[in-house]
Write a protein that holds these residues in place. Structure first.
Motif, mmCIF file in Angstrom:
data_model
loop_
_atom_site.group_PDB
_atom_site.id
_atom_site.type_symbol
_atom_site.label_atom_id
_atom_site.label_comp_id
_atom_site.label_asym_id
_atom_site.label_seq_id
_atom_site.Cartn_x
_atom_site.Cartn_y
_atom_site.Cartn_z
ATOM 1 N N ARG A 1 9.502 -62.435 -46.306
ATOM 2 C CA ARG A 1 7.713 -61.261 -45.930
ATOM 3 C C ARG A 1 7.447 -60.506 -47.262
ATOM 4 O O ARG A 1 7.947 -60.528 -48.209
ATOM 5 N N THR A 2 6.008 -59.908 -46.680
ATOM 6 C CA THR A 2 5.504 -59.335 -48.386
ATOM 7 C C THR A 2 6.218 -58.057 -48.759
ATOM 8 O O THR A 2 7.283 -57.281 -47.870
ATOM 9 N N ILE A 3 6.191 -58.509 -49.577
ATOM 10 C CA ILE A 3 7.706 -57.510 -50.492
ATOM 11 C C ILE A 3 5.891 -56.701 -51.115
ATOM 12 O O ILE A 3 5.496 -56.945 -52.130
ATOM 13 N N LEU A 4 6.543 -55.116 -51.730
ATOM 14 C CA LEU A 4 5.547 -54.612 -52.807
ATOM 15 C C LEU A 4 7.152 -53.503 -53.519
ATOM 16 O O LEU A 4 8.051 -53.094 -52.822
ATOM 17 N N ALA A 5 7.254 -53.757 -54.425
ATOM 18 C CA ALA A 5 8.555 -53.264 -55.538
ATOM 19 C C ALA A 5 7.645 -51.525 -56.349
ATOM 20 O O ALA A 5 6.630 -52.442 -56.653
ATOM 21 N N ILE A 6 8.283 -50.764 -56.199
ATOM 22 C CA ILE A 6 8.098 -49.344 -57.011
ATOM 23 C C ILE A 6 9.270 -49.158 -58.189
ATOM 24 O O ILE A 6 9.906 -48.996 -57.403
ATOM 25 N N ASP A 7 8.139 -48.767 -59.554
ATOM 26 C CA ASP A 7 8.877 -49.045 -59.903
ATOM 27 C C ASP A 7 8.186 -47.473 -61.179
ATOM 28 O O ASP A 7 7.102 -47.508 -60.987
ATOM 29 N N GLY A 8 9.337 -46.656 -61.696
ATOM 30 C CA GLY A 8 8.519 -45.978 -62.418
ATOM 31 C C GLY A 8 8.471 -46.178 -63.604
ATOM 32 O O GLY A 8 7.711 -44.381 -64.394
ATOM 33 N N ALA B 1 13.987 -60.058 -59.263
ATOM 34 C CA ALA B 1 13.683 -61.444 -59.909
ATOM 35 C C ALA B 1 15.050 -61.753 -59.949
ATOM 36 O O ALA B 1 15.190 -63.483 -60.363
ATOM 37 N N ARG B 2 16.273 -61.858 -59.958
ATOM 38 C CA ARG B 2 17.515 -61.945 -60.062
ATOM 39 C C ARG B 2 18.047 -62.911 -58.989
ATOM 40 O O ARG B 2 18.532 -64.036 -59.094
ATOM 41 N N GLN B 3 17.382 -62.341 -57.687
ATOM 42 C CA GLN B 3 17.480 -63.043 -56.706
ATOM 43 C C GLN B 3 16.645 -64.516 -56.296
ATOM 44 O O GLN B 3 16.225 -64.752 -54.969
ATOM 45 N N GLY B 4 15.130 -64.704 -57.178
ATOM 46 C CA GLY B 4 14.498 -65.622 -56.888
ATOM 47 C C GLY B 4 13.195 -64.851 -55.969
ATOM 48 O O GLY B 4 12.472 -66.131 -55.635
ATOM 49 N N VAL B 5 13.044 -63.253 -56.303
ATOM 50 C CA VAL B 5 11.989 -63.210 -55.851
ATOM 51 C C VAL B 5 10.812 -62.836 -56.152
ATOM 52 O O VAL B 5 11.201 -61.420 -57.208
ATOM 53 N N THR B 6 9.724 -62.277 -56.105
ATOM 54 C CA THR B 6 8.653 -61.775 -56.550
ATOM 55 C C THR B 6 8.034 -61.529 -55.513
ATOM 56 O O THR B 6 7.681 -61.916 -54.815
ATOM 57 N N PRO B 7 8.016 -60.180 -56.032
ATOM 58 C CA PRO B 7 7.180 -59.105 -55.002
ATOM 59 C C PRO B 7 5.718 -59.268 -55.201
ATOM 60 O O PRO B 7 5.297 -59.883 -56.090
ATOM 61 N N ASP B 8 5.328 -58.932 -53.823
ATOM 62 C CA ASP B 8 3.968 -59.425 -53.361
ATOM 63 C C ASP B 8 3.208 -58.299 -54.396
ATOM 64 O O ASP B 8 2.001 -58.352 -54.958
ATOM 65 N N HIS B 9 3.200 -57.436 -54.363
ATOM 66 C CA HIS B 9 2.464 -56.600 -55.374
ATOM 67 C C HIS B 9 3.822 -55.192 -55.902
ATOM 68 O O HIS B 9 5.070 -55.352 -55.627
ATOM 69 N N HIS B 10 3.260 -54.993 -56.941
ATOM 70 C CA HIS B 10 4.195 -53.873 -58.205
ATOM 71 C C HIS B 10 2.770 -52.734 -58.162
ATOM 72 O O HIS B 10 2.507 -52.695 -58.966
#
Ligand code: SF4
Length: 121
Positions: A58-65, A76-85
């Protein structure tokens, strides 16, 4: 019942104002139906059902402070790159310790995040 067509959103959820703001923005997207929030701690910790969901395609957005980007690194530890950051420090958010975030910042950042989700990945 979960809507499996929704994008997934993950946020860092640390102790600082920026981390808690990231969490609040992700919660808002979840509660208003723009995305389904899932638990980044489970992804980073290798908890099987949560890793499986993150790896579901599924499309993934990661939000970091902040630039340490803990949410993106957990994925990334699980081999997943978010589509949006969404990096909050790139949107004028300052990271403060022992201080709460400004609730007035949530809606504007959530609107930016929702716009990212509408854009092509
Ligand atoms: S990305 Fe920055 S603000 Fe978020 S949990 Fe990590 S160190 Fe804290």
């Amino acid at each position: 019942m979960a809507d499996k067509t929704l994008p997934l959103v993950y946020s860092c959820s640390g102790c600082s104002s920026a981390a808690q703001l990231a969490n609040a923005v992700a919660l808002k997207l979840d509660r208003d139906g723009s995305a389904e929030m899932s638990c980044i701690a489970g992804v980073g910790g290798g908890v099987a059902p949560l890793v499986k969901l993150a790896q579901s395609g599924r499309t993934i957005l990661a939000i970091d402070g902040c630039p340490l980007a803990c949410a993106r690194e957990c994925l990334a530890r699980q081999g997943v790159t978010p589509d949006h950051h969404l990096l909050l420090n790139e949107h004028g958010v300052r990271k403060k310790m022992h201080t709460d975030y400004d609730p007035a910042e949530v809606d504007g950042l959530a609107a930016q995040a929702a716009a990212m989700l509408r854009a092509p990945g």
